[in-house]
Structure formats: structure tokens, C-alpha cells
Scaffold this active site. Structure first.
Site, mmCIF file in Angstrom:
data_model
loop_
_atom_site.group_PDB
_atom_site.id
_atom_site.type_symbol
_atom_site.label_atom_id
_atom_site.label_comp_id
_atom_site.label_asym_id
_atom_site.label_seq_id
_atom_site.Cartn_x
_atom_site.Cartn_y
_atom_site.Cartn_z
ATOM 1 N N MET A 1 120.341 27.673 38.849
ATOM 2 C CA MET A 1 121.564 27.191 38.211
ATOM 3 C C MET A 1 122.295 28.254 37.394
ATOM 4 O O MET A 1 123.227 27.951 36.657
ATOM 5 C CB MET A 1 121.264 25.979 37.316
ATOM 6 C CG MET A 1 120.725 24.792 38.086
ATOM 7 S SD MET A 1 121.850 24.283 39.399
ATOM 8 C CE MET A 1 120.683 23.653 40.583
ATOM 9 N N GLU A 20 119.663 36.784 31.970
ATOM 10 C CA GLU A 20 119.699 38.155 32.490
ATOM 11 C C GLU A 20 118.807 39.071 31.657
ATOM 12 O O GLU A 20 118.070 39.907 32.204
ATOM 13 C CB GLU A 20 121.141 38.658 32.531
ATOM 14 C CG GLU A 20 121.978 38.042 33.637
ATOM 15 C CD GLU A 20 122.375 36.579 33.426
ATOM 16 O OE1 GLU A 20 122.846 35.974 34.403
ATOM 17 O OE2 GLU A 20 122.223 36.034 32.310
ATOM 18 N N ASP A 53 102.574 46.180 38.710
ATOM 19 C CA ASP A 53 102.418 46.551 40.120
ATOM 20 C C ASP A 53 102.034 48.018 40.278
ATOM 21 O O ASP A 53 101.156 48.351 41.074
ATOM 22 C CB ASP A 53 103.717 46.271 40.882
ATOM 23 C CG ASP A 53 103.623 46.723 42.329
ATOM 24 O OD1 ASP A 53 102.706 46.262 43.039
ATOM 25 O OD2 ASP A 53 104.455 47.552 42.748
#
Length: 159
Positions: free
Chosen positions: A75, A114, A128
Site C-alpha cells: 500500500m 522508505e 548476506d
């Protein structure tokens, strides 16, 4: 029950209509923390990880993620971000890295998601790139610390 702007009068999910809102300068700052073994932190700071410069790669990933937030969070509105910044603050005494993400826009809706996305993806990128050395790393307490602009005004998270 609180009013949720993403639900219509029938309880169906909707994207909030911001067309009547005024364009204002908006800022959001989020932070998070990645805890790790002392050796892992030392390798990151010495740029000795096999996959390369961990923090610069994570910075780029965080910035890219902020620009794609609307594609990841259903959304969220697509925004013309005017600035995204991701910074890292190594804390050797706690063997961790504090990550700060900042997003700015001149728009009709805020940039909290954001900023939060920038921090989240930067942390995931560090994980990672370092997981072969330290699978016990922990991403912790990603949260909004400040926002301003728009109808709701300024918010500062003291906690």
C-alpha cells in the site's frame, strides 16, 4: 478500534487517496542494529571479508531499496525521493553496527517506510555478505526515530 487509513468503510484494503493533501517537505530517519562476533566486525572494518567492501555494498543496497519501497510494501505510494542516505556506526564495545537511514521527499505522503526499508535491506546485505563467517549475527530493533512534514507534524521517538 483505531481507524486504519488503509481500510475502506467495508473493511477492504485500499491504497490511501492522497490527492487532496498538500505537498510538503518530509523527512524520516530510521535506525537498526546488527550484532555480530568481534572477529566479524573487525573483518568488516578492515575490509577483509571475501565478498568485498561490506559497508559500501550495504549502503548502495539500502539506497536502492528505499527507491523500490513502493514495489515491496503493497500500500505504499511511489515517491519521487529527493534524498536517501544510509550511514553506519560501528560499536566495538558491543560488537555491533548501528545503521541509520534517512529519506526525504517533497510530496503528499511520508517517507517512513522508505527510511525503514533502507535500514532493513542494508542490514540484510551485511548479513548476506558475512553469513559464511558468522551465522549468529542478529538484526535488532529497526525503528523510526524521527519524522516531520505533513498533517501529523513532527514525531520524535525518545525510546
Amino acid at each position: 478500534m483505531a481507524d486504519f487509513s488503509h481500510l475502506d468503510e467495508k473493511g477492504r484494503v485500499q491504497m490511501v487517496d492522497v490527492s487532496d493533501k498538500k505537498t510538503t517537505d518530509r523527512l524520516a530517519i530510521a535506525v537498526g542494529k546488527l550484532s555480530m562476533k568481534p572477529d566479524t566486525l573487525a573483518s568488516i572494518l578492515d575490509q577483509a571479508m571475501p565478498k568485498g567492501n561490506v559497508l559500501e555494498t550495504a549502503r548502495i543496497a539500502g539506497i536502492m531499496a528505499a527507491k523500490k519501497t513502493w514495489e515491496l510494501i503493497p500500500m505504499c505510494h511511489p515517491l519521487e525521493l529527493t534524498h536517501v542516505q544510509v550511514d553506519f556506526f560501528p560499536e566495538t564495545e558491543t560488537s555491533s553496527i548501528r545503521i541509520e537511514g534517512q529519506a526525504r521527499v517533497a510530496g503528499r505522503t511520508g517517507v517512513e517506510m522508505e527510511a525503514l526499508t533502507a535500514v532493513s535491506v542494508a542490514a540484510l546485505t551485511i548479513y548476506d555478505m558475512c553469513k559464511s563467517a558468522d551465522k549468529a549475527m542478529a538484526i535488532e530493533k529497526i525503528h523510526l526515530v524521527r519524522k516531520y512534514g505533513g498533517k501529523s507534524g513532527e514525531f520524535v521517538n525518545e525510546g
